[in-house]
Scaffold this motif. Sequence first.
Motif, PDB file in Angstrom:
ATOM      1  N   GLY A  99       0.811  -1.215   0.000  1.00  0.00           N
ATOM      2  CA  GLY A  99       0.000   0.000   0.000  1.00  0.00           C
ATOM      3  C   GLY A  99       0.838   1.256   0.000  1.00  0.00           C
ATOM      4  O   GLY A  99       0.401   2.302  -0.492  1.00  0.00           O
ATOM      5  N   GLY A 100       2.049   1.162   0.553  1.00  0.00           N
ATOM      6  CA  GLY A 100       2.946   2.311   0.537  1.00  0.00           C
ATOM      7  C   GLY A 100       3.310   2.732  -0.873  1.00  0.00           C
ATOM      8  O   GLY A 100       3.468   3.929  -1.159  1.00  0.00           O
ATOM      9  N   ILE A 101       3.458   1.766  -1.774  1.00  0.00           N
ATOM     10  CA  ILE A 101       3.758   2.082  -3.168  1.00  0.00           C
ATOM     11  C   ILE A 101       2.606   2.878  -3.780  1.00  0.00           C
ATOM     12  O   ILE A 101       2.805   3.891  -4.453  1.00  0.00           O
ATOM     13  N   ILE A 102       1.384   2.396  -3.525  1.00  0.00           N
ATOM     14  CA  ILE A 102       0.203   3.097  -4.042  1.00  0.00           C
ATOM     15  C   ILE A 102       0.083   4.480  -3.406  1.00  0.00           C
ATOM     16  O   ILE A 102      -0.268   5.460  -4.068  1.00  0.00           O
ATOM     17  N   GLY A 103       0.378   4.560  -2.101  1.00  0.00           N
ATOM     18  CA  GLY A 103       0.281   5.836  -1.405  1.00  0.00           C
ATOM     19  C   GLY A 103       1.223   6.880  -1.959  1.00  0.00           C
ATOM     20  O   GLY A 103       0.855   8.055  -2.103  1.00  0.00           O
ATOM     21  N   VAL A 104       2.441   6.472  -2.287  1.00  0.00           N
ATOM     22  CA  VAL A 104       3.401   7.413  -2.872  1.00  0.00           C
ATOM     23  C   VAL A 104       2.908   7.883  -4.239  1.00  0.00           C
ATOM     24  O   VAL A 104       3.007   9.068  -4.586  1.00  0.00           O
ATOM     25  N   TYR A 105       2.349   6.949  -5.010  1.00  0.00           N
ATOM     26  CA  TYR A 105       1.833   7.321  -6.338  1.00  0.00           C
ATOM     27  C   TYR A 105       0.681   8.318  -6.214  1.00  0.00           C
ATOM     28  O   TYR A 105       0.636   9.324  -6.942  1.00  0.00           O
ATOM     29  N   ILE A 106      -0.261   8.045  -5.314  1.00  0.00           N
ATOM     30  CA  ILE A 106      -1.391   8.962  -5.123  1.00  0.00           C
ATOM     31  C   ILE A 106      -0.905  10.324  -4.655  1.00  0.00           C
ATOM     32  O   ILE A 106      -1.387  11.369  -5.092  1.00  0.00           O
ATOM     33  N   SER A 107       0.080  10.325  -3.754  1.00  0.00           N
ATOM     34  CA  SER A 107       0.608  11.581  -3.232  1.00  0.00           C
ATOM     35  C   SER A 107       1.261  12.409  -4.319  1.00  0.00           C
ATOM     36  O   SER A 107       1.166  13.640  -4.319  1.00  0.00           O
TER      37      SER A 107
END
Length: 424
Positions: free
Chosen positions: A61-69
């Motif tokens: 989820g951290g990977i997705i979170g960085v992308y969304i950010s």
Amino acid sequence: MSSEGGWSWLVVLASLVVQFITSGLGYSAGIYQLTFLDEFAETHFHTSWIGSLLLAFTAFGGIIGVYISRTISCRCSVVTGGFLVALGFALSRLAWDQWLLFLTIGLVAGLGLGLSFSPSLMIVEQHFVQDRGFAVGLAVWGIGMGVATFPPCMHLMIKHFTWKGAVLILAGIGLNISLCGAVMKPPKDCKKFVKFPLFQTSLLKTPNFLVMCATNFLWSFSASIIYTHLPSFSHSKGNDLLECALLISIIGISMFVSRILFRLLQISDIFINLLCSIGISLIVAFIWPKLFERYTGVIGYCILFGWFSGFWSNFSVQTTKDLIGREYAAMGNGYLTLMIGLGCAGGAPIAGWLYDKTNDWNYVFYLAGGCMLLASCIMMAARIFRCCPTAPPYGYVTTERKFKTQPSKDEEEKLWVDVIMTTV
């Protein structure tokens, strides 16, 4: 640049609370293990998937979170993450079989923690320039506080409200992540992050980068074993559940102190790094049976492991920076995080299967210690016999921008921030 005024410091406080909740929930895998072993009468292998999936999907989820950010905003990622954490734990109240907890706690809540963790630190980085190091350092205090506080509190909640009542309380606590996320508005004059791709395939041809992937995998593999199975081992020796939960708290306190100390000292001496990485991992790997004869010895083991964990977080960041450079580290952040998630997913279940087959905790902790030792040896060998750094030249062209000259210190910090968030 921001004015670094009152609202920015409110963002730091909100970030600290998010770190407190996400770390506390994530590092309590051993408490879930103890609780659901008794509730569903399953094997250690099957039960350990709950905590391991939670840790793994936190990383994914951290990977997705960085992308969304990078594409939308940090606020969007954190608010969404908090909602998923609350939803996952609330749905767990309705679970009638263990496999449903794999989905609710492991998948849904895990993704929520991942969406919240890194973006809540990235927003602090956006709000500060001059005091950035101090502000981020203040926010990550929540990590140690969460690991130290949540395990015994979760035990008390389960004791007084049963596990079904406890997960509803945890859902309410998780919803506070969304409230904190609502505070995290970006500065009006905030600059965009340098949008390097998270998965750069050319990196897989780089030996130094493959070394970093291997050590990230081995470290997370061993850490997930200890966080998940240490409370169960302690309980099998006759210690009560509160004492078992306090062991994780001791690890958190020791890790917190160690991380601050090594961060302040900024040790780069090869001998000291060799002593800390390989020396401590040798102790953790091979003398634990003597330590585990008494509860006080287990406390000593937890202090050692926590101290080593705090050192490792700083050591791995510095080594990554030395071996592959800031730009490659930023571009390879997705692969490094993926390896952390895979290690977390595999470590605890494999160790649980090993215990189910042998009924001997020795093999479980030798496996964990051996992986830590191997990761330390690989990392030290890479530092001592390293090739030239493999970062691309500063003229490297991305899809977003081109550096015609060497980037400023501020730009370098923006490039490097994502990998720091991953390894913290």
